[in-house]
Design a protein around this motif. Structure first.
Motif, PDB file in Angstrom:
ATOM      1  N   ALA A   1      28.812  93.799  72.591  1.00  0.00           N
ATOM      2  CA  ALA A   1      27.459  93.274  72.777  1.00  0.00           C
ATOM      3  C   ALA A   1      26.472  94.417  72.997  1.00  0.00           C
ATOM      4  N   ILE A   2      26.875  95.423  73.785  1.00  0.00           N
ATOM      5  CA  ILE A   2      26.016  96.592  73.996  1.00  0.00           C
ATOM      6  C   ILE A   2      25.827  97.345  72.683  1.00  0.00           C
ATOM      7  N   ALA A   3      26.894  97.477  71.898  1.00  0.00           N
ATOM      8  CA  ALA A   3      26.788  98.150  70.598  1.00  0.00           C
ATOM      9  C   ALA A   3      25.792  97.423  69.697  1.00  0.00           C
ATOM     10  N   CYS A   4      25.822  96.098  69.714  1.00  0.00           N
ATOM     11  CA  CYS A   4      24.865  95.322  68.910  1.00  0.00           C
ATOM     12  C   CYS A   4      23.439  95.544  69.401  1.00  0.00           C
ATOM     13  N   ALA A   5      23.262  95.556  70.717  1.00  0.00           N
ATOM     14  CA  ALA A   5      21.922  95.781  71.263  1.00  0.00           C
ATOM     15  C   ALA A   5      21.369  97.121  70.804  1.00  0.00           C
ATOM     16  N   ARG A   6      22.194  98.154  70.822  1.00  0.00           N
ATOM     17  CA  ARG A   6      21.747  99.478  70.375  1.00  0.00           C
ATOM     18  C   ARG A   6      21.462  99.472  68.873  1.00  0.00           C
ATOM     19  N   ALA A   7      22.306  98.770  68.109  1.00  0.00           N
ATOM     20  CA  ALA A   7      22.081  98.683  66.666  1.00  0.00           C
ATOM     21  C   ALA A   7      20.771  97.975  66.345  1.00  0.00           C
ATOM     22  N   LEU A   8      20.372  97.045  67.205  1.00  0.00           N
ATOM     23  CA  LEU A   8      19.122  96.297  67.013  1.00  0.00           C
ATOM     24  C   LEU A   8      17.914  96.993  67.642  1.00  0.00           C
ATOM     25  N   GLY A   9      18.144  98.103  68.332  1.00  0.00           N
ATOM     26  CA  GLY A   9      17.045  98.797  69.004  1.00  0.00           C
ATOM     27  C   GLY A   9      16.579  98.120  70.267  1.00  0.00           C
TER      28      GLY A   9
END
Length: 259
Positions: A189-197
């Motif tokens: 979930a954190i990886a997705c947040a970073r990928a989404l900015g």
């Protein structure tokens, strides 16, 4: 701010009641719903959950019917949170290691600091060591955190507590259903947040180790963490976040005024 609390509960009959009862009475006015997601436990977890629901009108018990694991259990809770229209969703473990007393405080911080995800950190102020975390876990955790910070471009001290708060801006954009089913779900979930900015932050928490049963294999978990980091570097999370289903787009539009 209204808060939706998700408690994934597996084999938690001995700790679940105390965990819920530690939520301050004054905080229930801020809690929209509390969903206990019972994951096919073989003990009396389901009975304890239903007893709590009879005492606290905002508690709802959801049952997986059989043991599905941490990821599917949290996914189910977050999907309920997404549908509820809440501004923030909190994941609270049923074993009482992390502070139920601070749910509302953390949710407010998430909003005030304009964060999409707020992680509770056991290491930021030395809480893990004082709480009895084994030394080998502290050392291994620091090594993983160094790799994670380098990969994600963050300066966190803890990615693995599971005491994670999801703002509406995350609930409407992270494709939780496409993430893994194991204990590395939160890191994904954190990886997705970073990928989404999206903005990710942390706040110190105290923690306590009192002989609770752990269902996590540290070696397997560490390997899963390294796999998440490798997939992030290869653009996997950008790709899955770029595909938003029609229902997700509808929810995003419906709640666009809430974030």
């Amino acid at each position: 701010m209204n808060l939706f609390v998700v408690i994934p509960a597996y084999q938690a009959a001995s700790t679940l009641r105390e965990t819920v009862e530690r939520i301050p009475a004054t905080d229930w006015d801020r809690i929209l719903r509390l969903a206990i997601v019972e994951d096919g436990s073989r003990d009396a977890t389901g009975e304890v959950a239903r007893e709590l629901a009879s005492r606290f009108p905002r508690i709802e018990v959801l049952s997986n019917g059989r043991n599905l694991g941490y990821g599917p259990t949290v996914k189910r809770g977050l999907e309920e949170a997404r549908r509820s229209g809440c501004e923030v969703a909190a994941v609270l473990h049923a074993d009482g290691q992390y502070p139920p007393e601070r749910l509302v405080e953390f949710a407010d911080l998430c909003v005030e600091r304009k964060l999409s995800l707020l992680q509770g950190s056991r290491h930021r102020s030395g809480g893990a060591r004082r709480g009895g975390m084994p030394l080998y876990k502290i050392v291994a955790g620091k090594l993983l955190v160094a790799l994670e910070n380098r990969t994600f471009g963050l300066r966190l001290t803890d990615y693995h507590s599971g005491y994670l708060f999801h703002h509406r801006s995350a609930l409407d954009r992270i494709p939780y259903a496409r993430l893994g089913d194991s204990f590395d779900f939160d890191l994904q979930a954190i990886a997705c947040a970073r990928a989404l900015g999206l903005a990710v932050g942390e706040e110190a928490i105290a923690t306590r180790y009192a002989g609770e049963e752990s269902h996590l294999n540290p070696v397997t978990y560490g390997l899963r963490v390294l796999k998440v980091l490798a997939r992030y570097r290869m653009g996997h999370f950008k790709r899955i976040c770029a595909v938003i289903s029609r229902p997700s787009i509808h929810r995003l539009r419906r709640h666009s005024g809430n974030g």
